[in-house]
Scaffold this motif. Sequence first.
Motif, PDB file in Angstrom:
ATOM      1  N   THR A 324       0.839  -1.193   0.000  1.00  0.00           N
ATOM      2  CA  THR A 324       0.000   0.000   0.000  1.00  0.00           C
ATOM      3  C   THR A 324       0.881   1.253   0.000  1.00  0.00           C
ATOM      4  OG1 THR A 324      -0.036   0.069   2.407  1.00  0.00           O
ATOM      5  CG2 THR A 324      -1.782  -1.208   1.308  1.00  0.00           C
ATOM      6  N   ALA A 325       0.249   2.403  -0.133  1.00  0.00           N
ATOM      7  CA  ALA A 325       0.993   3.665  -0.073  1.00  0.00           C
ATOM      8  C   ALA A 325       1.722   3.790   1.258  1.00  0.00           C
ATOM      9  CB  ALA A 325       0.039   4.839  -0.289  1.00  0.00           C
ATOM     10  N   GLY A 326       1.064   3.362   2.347  1.00  0.00           N
ATOM     11  CA  GLY A 326       1.691   3.422   3.660  1.00  0.00           C
ATOM     12  C   GLY A 326       2.956   2.589   3.736  1.00  0.00           C
ATOM     13  N   PHE A 327       2.909   1.400   3.163  1.00  0.00           N
ATOM     14  CA  PHE A 327       4.083   0.516   3.157  1.00  0.00           C
ATOM     15  C   PHE A 327       5.248   1.173   2.429  1.00  0.00           C
ATOM     16  CE2 PHE A 327       6.614  -2.529   0.733  1.00  0.00           C
ATOM     17  CZ  PHE A 327       7.089  -3.379   1.737  1.00  0.00           C
ATOM     18  N   HIS A 328       4.989   1.724   1.263  1.00  0.00           N
ATOM     19  CA  HIS A 328       6.071   2.308   0.464  1.00  0.00           C
ATOM     20  C   HIS A 328       6.551   3.637   1.047  1.00  0.00           C
ATOM     21  CE1 HIS A 328       6.268  -0.680  -2.691  1.00  0.00           C
ATOM     22  NE2 HIS A 328       4.951  -0.744  -2.658  1.00  0.00           N
ATOM     23  N   LYS A 329       5.682   4.387   1.698  1.00  0.00           N
ATOM     24  CA  LYS A 329       6.121   5.615   2.371  1.00  0.00           C
ATOM     25  C   LYS A 329       7.039   5.279   3.542  1.00  0.00           C
ATOM     26  CE  LYS A 329       2.237   8.581   1.046  1.00  0.00           C
ATOM     27  NZ  LYS A 329       1.024   9.307   1.499  1.00  0.00           N
ATOM     28  N   GLN A 330       6.753   4.185   4.225  1.00  0.00           N
ATOM     29  CA  GLN A 330       7.619   3.774   5.323  1.00  0.00           C
ATOM     30  C   GLN A 330       9.003   3.383   4.812  1.00  0.00           C
ATOM     31  OE1 GLN A 330       5.395   0.682   7.335  1.00  0.00           O
ATOM     32  NE2 GLN A 330       4.552   2.119   8.818  1.00  0.00           N
ATOM     33  N   ARG A 331       9.045   2.708   3.652  1.00  0.00           N
ATOM     34  CA  ARG A 331      10.344   2.339   3.083  1.00  0.00           C
ATOM     35  C   ARG A 331      11.139   3.592   2.709  1.00  0.00           C
ATOM     36  NH1 ARG A 331      10.824  -2.800  -0.792  1.00  0.00           N
ATOM     37  NH2 ARG A 331      10.090  -1.342  -2.392  1.00  0.00           N
ATOM     38  N   LEU A 332      10.464   4.587   2.139  1.00  0.00           N
ATOM     39  CA  LEU A 332      11.153   5.832   1.799  1.00  0.00           C
ATOM     40  C   LEU A 332      11.605   6.580   3.055  1.00  0.00           C
ATOM     41  CD1 LEU A 332       9.162   7.391  -1.180  1.00  0.00           C
ATOM     42  CD2 LEU A 332      11.449   6.415  -1.213  1.00  0.00           C
ATOM     43  N   ALA A 333      10.727   6.600   4.049  1.00  0.00           N
ATOM     44  CA  ALA A 333      11.053   7.316   5.281  1.00  0.00           C
ATOM     45  C   ALA A 333      12.259   6.700   5.971  1.00  0.00           C
ATOM     46  CB  ALA A 333       9.850   7.322   6.220  1.00  0.00           C
ATOM     47  N   ALA A 334      12.354   5.367   5.929  1.00  0.00           N
ATOM     48  CA  ALA A 334      13.486   4.693   6.556  1.00  0.00           C
ATOM     49  C   ALA A 334      14.806   5.162   5.959  1.00  0.00           C
ATOM     50  CB  ALA A 334      13.338   3.179   6.402  1.00  0.00           C
ATOM     51  N   TYR A 335      14.790   5.451   4.655  1.00  0.00           N
ATOM     52  CA  TYR A 335      16.007   5.944   4.014  1.00  0.00           C
ATOM     53  C   TYR A 335      16.220   7.439   4.278  1.00  0.00           C
ATOM     54  CZ  TYR A 335      19.292   7.567   0.508  1.00  0.00           C
ATOM     55  OH  TYR A 335      20.357   8.174  -0.102  1.00  0.00           O
ATOM     56  N   VAL A 336      15.177   8.219   4.069  1.00  0.00           N
ATOM     57  CA  VAL A 336      15.297   9.673   4.184  1.00  0.00           C
ATOM     58  C   VAL A 336      15.777  10.091   5.572  1.00  0.00           C
ATOM     59  CG1 VAL A 336      13.979  11.839   4.211  1.00  0.00           C
ATOM     60  CG2 VAL A 336      13.628  10.175   2.373  1.00  0.00           C
ATOM     61  N   PHE A 337      15.310   9.388   6.608  1.00  0.00           N
ATOM     62  CA  PHE A 337      15.661   9.757   7.975  1.00  0.00           C
ATOM     63  C   PHE A 337      16.860   8.990   8.528  1.00  0.00           C
ATOM     64  CE2 PHE A 337      11.100  10.936   7.777  1.00  0.00           C
ATOM     65  CZ  PHE A 337      11.250  12.297   8.014  1.00  0.00           C
ATOM     66  N   SER A 338      17.516   8.232   7.669  1.00  0.00           N
ATOM     67  CA  SER A 338      18.723   7.525   8.104  1.00  0.00           C
ATOM     68  C   SER A 338      19.911   8.478   8.118  1.00  0.00           C
ATOM     69  CB  SER A 338      19.008   6.340   7.178  1.00  0.00           C
ATOM     70  OG  SER A 338      19.320   6.784   5.873  1.00  0.00           O
ATOM     71  N   ASP A 339      20.911   8.159   8.925  1.00  0.00           N
ATOM     72  CA  ASP A 339      22.072   9.041   9.077  1.00  0.00           C
ATOM     73  C   ASP A 339      22.907   9.156   7.809  1.00  0.00           C
ATOM     74  OD1 ASP A 339      21.383   9.542  11.699  1.00  0.00           O
ATOM     75  OD2 ASP A 339      22.614   7.906  12.494  1.00  0.00           O
ATOM     76  N   ASP A 340      22.896   8.100   6.997  1.00  0.00           N
ATOM     77  CA  ASP A 340      23.751   8.096   5.810  1.00  0.00           C
ATOM     78  C   ASP A 340      22.993   8.415   4.508  1.00  0.00           C
ATOM     79  OD1 ASP A 340      22.295   5.806   5.864  1.00  0.00           O
ATOM     80  OD2 ASP A 340      23.910   4.460   5.288  1.00  0.00           O
ATOM     81  N   ALA A 341      21.800   9.001   4.645  1.00  0.00           N
ATOM     82  CA  ALA A 341      20.997   9.325   3.451  1.00  0.00           C
ATOM     83  C   ALA A 341      21.693  10.372   2.607  1.00  0.00           C
ATOM     84  CB  ALA A 341      19.614   9.814   3.868  1.00  0.00           C
ATOM     85  N   LEU A 342      21.737  10.139   1.321  1.00  0.00           N
ATOM     86  CA  LEU A 342      22.320  11.094   0.363  1.00  0.00           C
ATOM     87  C   LEU A 342      21.171  11.814  -0.325  1.00  0.00           C
ATOM     88  CD1 LEU A 342      25.097   8.816  -1.179  1.00  0.00           C
ATOM     89  CD2 LEU A 342      25.352  10.540   0.611  1.00  0.00           C
ATOM     90  N   LEU A 343      20.887  13.021   0.135  1.00  0.00           N
ATOM     91  CA  LEU A 343      19.728  13.757  -0.349  1.00  0.00           C
ATOM     92  C   LEU A 343      20.148  14.953  -1.184  1.00  0.00           C
ATOM     93  CD1 LEU A 343      17.667  13.747   2.971  1.00  0.00           C
ATOM     94  CD2 LEU A 343      17.574  12.091   1.106  1.00  0.00           C
ATOM     95  N   GLY A 344      19.198  15.551  -1.863  1.00  0.00           N
ATOM     96  CA  GLY A 344      19.478  16.708  -2.707  1.00  0.00           C
ATOM     97  C   GLY A 344      19.639  16.348  -4.163  1.00  0.00           C
ATOM     98  N   ALA A 345      19.478  17.335  -5.032  1.00  0.00           N
ATOM     99  CA  ALA A 345      19.510  17.103  -6.471  1.00  0.00           C
ATOM    100  C   ALA A 345      20.830  16.510  -6.927  1.00  0.00           C
ATOM    101  CB  ALA A 345      19.231  18.400  -7.216  1.00  0.00           C
TER     102      ALA A 345
END
Length: 351
Positions: A324-345
């Motif tokens: 579901t959308a909730g399942f996939h949002k949780q997978r994204l959140a796990a990455y986005v809020f991790s210490d080693d996330a590489l974010l930005g364009a």
Amino acid sequence: MDFTFSEDQLLFQESVKDFLMNEVTPETIRAAWQTDTGRSDGLWQQFVELGLTGITVPEAFGGLGMNELDFVLLAQEAGYVALSEPLVHSALVAVPTILQLDNSEFSAQWLPKIAAGEAKVVVGLAINGLVEDAHIADLMILESGDAVYAVTQDQATLRYNESIDLGRKLFSVEFDQSVATKLAGGEFAQNIIAGALNRGALAAAAQALGATQRMIDISVQYTSERKQFGVAIGTFQAVKHHMANVAYKLEYAKTPVYRAAYALANGLSSAERNVSHAKIVACEVADLAAKNSIQVHGAMGYTWEMDLHIFMKRAWALNSSYGTAGFHKQRLAAYVFSDDALLGAGNTFAA
């Protein structure tokens, strides 16, 4: 990173689109609902003749040896016509799952049959609960506990479950693990399951794009023909805005889906979050298309007589398939809020 489609890929998409538009119409869809299987052997044979059943099967086993990026546009066209035959599942989920098992004997047994259209293989995951097309499958690859099993029709008990989408045939499947063939266990099995989930989610996202475009086209045609006060209702700003809001979001949803296909085809470490991003945005715009299409049609948009409901129901079904959308949002959140996330364009679009 370059996931621009080649001229050959785009031409292949156009040829498949023309074929599907001629062969899979709302009339043939409704006719299939009246049959026992809900599937057409004649249409499947046409897929065989076009080489579509073997598109992701390696050349060594009689296929074309293509990958997820080659097939994603075709999956999109399958969504545009609300195709019920398990072509997308076979190409994007079943075949890659067999290859991921890395079992040469098992591959040699089943892949040539899949390419030749002589066998249908489906993959059943716990996240879906039910197994689609189990009734016509020559082989089912099923998740059970911490293992993956190969199950044939004579080893299983099927129970039909109705779906809001009459084009989907869903079954609960029970089988005896002592009789079925265990293909993988432990961590290896979890990797197999994760791979099948990601490819299934990609398949759902790509088909959602196609279903969205079809709902836009149906609604635009309807609002061009339906008149009030002597003019077509499509000329009213309120109606235009409903569909424009879907159209621009559809364009923005396409790139994440294509990126996910690229990531899976090239084995990128970002594939899981790319797939979740694609599934979220594609199914969100499909849901919006269903909502706004009903708005511009009025109450009659949901009625049995209108073709719109075929594609609305397919969009709703795809939304809950492979997470579901909730399942996939949780997978994204796990990455986005991790210490080693590489974010930005700079990181998002880096090679």
